[in-house]
Design a protein around this motif. Sequence first.
Motif, PDB file in Angstrom:
ATOM      1  N   THR A   1       7.930 -25.269  20.480  1.00 21.73           N
ATOM      2  CA  THR A   1       7.934 -24.452  20.858  1.00 21.73           C
ATOM      3  C   THR A   1       9.114 -24.542  22.217  1.00 21.73           C
ATOM      4  N   SER A   2       9.043 -23.273  22.754  1.00 26.82           N
ATOM      5  CA  SER A   2       9.647 -23.271  24.134  1.00 26.82           C
ATOM      6  C   SER A   2       9.633 -21.952  25.020  1.00 26.82           C
ATOM      7  N   VAL A   3       9.641 -22.324  26.298  1.00 28.13           N
ATOM      8  CA  VAL A   3       8.551 -21.284  26.908  1.00 28.13           C
ATOM      9  C   VAL A   3       9.572 -21.213  28.326  1.00 28.13           C
TER      10      VAL A   3
ATOM     11  N   TYR B   1       3.991 -29.619  29.917  1.00 32.74           N
ATOM     12  CA  TYR B   1       5.840 -29.665  30.343  1.00 32.74           C
ATOM     13  C   TYR B   1       5.919 -27.948  31.214  1.00 32.74           C
ATOM     14  N   ALA B   2       5.769 -27.119  30.980  1.00 26.03           N
ATOM     15  CA  ALA B   2       5.664 -25.498  31.716  1.00 26.03           C
ATOM     16  C   ALA B   2       5.391 -26.391  33.168  1.00 26.03           C
TER      17      ALA B   2
ATOM     18  N   LYS C   1      -0.672 -23.535  36.316  1.00 30.88           N
ATOM     19  CA  LYS C   1      -0.577 -24.643  35.523  1.00 30.88           C
ATOM     20  C   LYS C   1      -0.023 -23.315  34.439  1.00 30.88           C
ATOM     21  N   VAL C   2       0.717 -23.489  33.610  1.00 32.55           N
ATOM     22  CA  VAL C   2       0.928 -21.971  32.739  1.00 32.55           C
ATOM     23  C   VAL C   2       0.457 -22.630  31.568  1.00 32.55           C
ATOM     24  N   THR C   3       0.250 -21.518  30.506  1.00 33.26           N
ATOM     25  CA  THR C   3      -0.890 -21.394  29.048  1.00 33.26           C
ATOM     26  C   THR C   3       0.404 -20.296  28.824  1.00 33.26           C
TER      27      THR C   3
ATOM     28  N   GLY D   1      11.316 -31.635  26.997  1.00 31.96           N
ATOM     29  CA  GLY D   1      12.309 -31.591  27.785  1.00 31.96           C
ATOM     30  C   GLY D   1      12.446 -30.317  28.576  1.00 31.96           C
ATOM     31  N   TYR D   2      12.549 -30.124  29.950  1.00 32.19           N
ATOM     32  CA  TYR D   2      13.151 -28.394  30.147  1.00 32.19           C
ATOM     33  C   TYR D   2      14.024 -29.062  31.224  1.00 32.19           C
TER      34      TYR D   2
END
Length: 754
Positions: free
Chosen positions: A355-357, A510-511, A519-521, A593-594
Amino acid sequence: MGRADARREREREARTARKAARPRGLRRFFTWKKLLGTFLGVCVLGMGAFYAVYVMTPVPKANAEAELQSNVYKYRDGSILARTGQLNREIIGLERIPRDVQYAFVAAENKSFFKDSGVDLKGTTRGLLNTVTGKGKQGGSTITQQYVKNYYLSQDQTFSRKLKELVISLKVDGEKTKEEILAGYINTSYYGRGAYGIQAAAQAYYRVDADELTLAQGAYLAALLQAPNQYDWAIATDTGKRLAKDRWAYTLDNMVEEGWLEPSARGEQTFPVPKEPRAAPGMEGQVGYLVDAANSELERQGISEEDIRAGGWTITLNIDKGRQQALERSVRDQLESKLDRKGNKKHATVQAGATSVDPETGEVVALYGGVGATEHWLSNATRRDYQPASTFKPVVLAAALENESKTQDGDDIGLETIYDGDSKRPVEGSDIPFAPENINDRDHGPISIQEATNNSVNSVYAQMIVDVTPAKTKDTALAMGMRDGSGFLERPAMSLGTMNASTWDMAGVYATLAHHGKKVTPSIVNSAEHRVRKAVLKDPIGGQAVSRETADTVTSALQKVVTQGSGTAAQGAYQAAGKTGTSERNVTAWYAGYTPKLVTVVGLLGASPDGKRQVSLTDTIGEGRVNGGGIPAEIWKAYTTRALGGDAGARFDLDVKAPTVPRTPATPSMTPSLEPSEPVEEPTREEEEKTSPPASSATRPATEEPEEPPASSAPPTESPEEPTPTGSPSATGRPDRPGGGDRPGGQQDEDFRR
């Protein structure tokens, strides 16, 4: 006083008393006579109005098929991803449905069906009141009412629709036989998995025709109608499975109560576990995974599965077509090209998910669910039945910083705080004994939290979570976006990622770090518009889950994991932070990772070909263990390099917590009297040889131990020198311990959970 005067006086007193007894003010308007008259008047008017509506409302033409429309799914640039909505239904006669299965539907939904007049006035009144007061959808409808809703009307929860449902149900009950109504109900209801009607449902759940259904199977299909998505055994939570079984048992018990099933036959019934789903035609490749993720998100936003399946929606996803293609290509190049899924049974057990955000917006810009939705139906990106292992350790660190926790010696916890990193060291201060083993049972001696993070040292993080407390750590995890569940137990072993989570969940965590603690949903749906309305979607960016200083300090620590620790295979022409994770028995291997502009979590999962068992990844892709710092990090690097584009030069803007002055901790006895409270899989000599081959081996598999970066990683650099904390002895140069001495080639420890 004469008689006449006395009589007049009595009459005057009587008039005064009557006058005093009369209601004053508003009371004179609410006498019982007036209230009764008003009530009767309202009843007469209501009955008259209802009669007028009854006379004026005809039974409409059937629209169950005519009104069904396609849903259109689009990429964020407006190009078409998929169209769905082809009705999966085959109408069959009641004679093709076994008699006991027919009774199961009546027992589950409306025991009085054969005796009632087609409506449940009490349930309908409750539904009308709830609709008017905004309390939402409520049960209580009869089979006739549900048939009318499915076959003649729509799924809209409006007062006018419910009133029409009531009127038409009365008319239909008078015009059709109970058998016709029951057949219509069973053939028009939605059972989940895209199946409308019992014939499609029998095929979707049990791969049989409706006339071959057993009573137990029919009772499960009848139970499904209450909550098709929640009760679908393949995707149900533990709670959903329990509720499905309860509903199934309730159905059979009602059959006994009504005399439709003998008690002895009831006792012989066993729950019939359905077969796994199959993706619908047109959902091949990643399309099915993307569509399913979008539908699931809309349901979480309050749009019912029935509403979505009925069609008419134009749903625009946040998926970036270029990044989606880059992710698929990266998995193909770094993993699938090395596997022979059809010819090698071990290769067939390797599953990948990602999953990439975008951390600034929360948008899911790319998602990889597996080899293809028509071949592997369950999305590896969103499934939550695997453990995240040491990718959870940054959450422990965040909890320590956020709560300003202290060690057992009273020192503030920071990146330079010193812990005893010896393997199997019993934790101090816990009512639950725990003495986790490091990889290869290696002792590190006094070691800073930064070094322990680079090396993923289990013993340090086990002690740290005790110092923070598991309860506070769990609170931090939930605040950062992880979901609670039966595996999220508050105990020291939690430090090693023993709960369940998906790549989607961890991408949100991690986001949140990348977005400085907000907070990132993750959100895959950009917009959802129906022909008559538009869905109101929640903002993916929430409030501050942890402070900016906490989040940025964790990011600072994770940068060194990439440059000096177990994640060196992820290095590239960008600034990055990350963490590896490899679970017990090597069932999972993760890289999370980010960069400042993109967060991606990649997981490799070991699964039996039928998807029912978790299996080890060891000896599947080459010899030895599969580690988060190997193929998952290589996939991450290949994708991130392609996906960043002009954002590759972005730099972290960090507000890092000032370092604390470290001191050497008191070293407890290394002859522990406690056995590890969690079962530890001791590596065998053969496994150790596979996991730690001689330094001269040129064919060793990629592991989390970056002794030699994998071939596809960044060019080798000089082995980093391990920092020697000021005022404390070096963590190296301990010839009296198995792991002592200078580490060859900058060797690091991979995760070995528990």
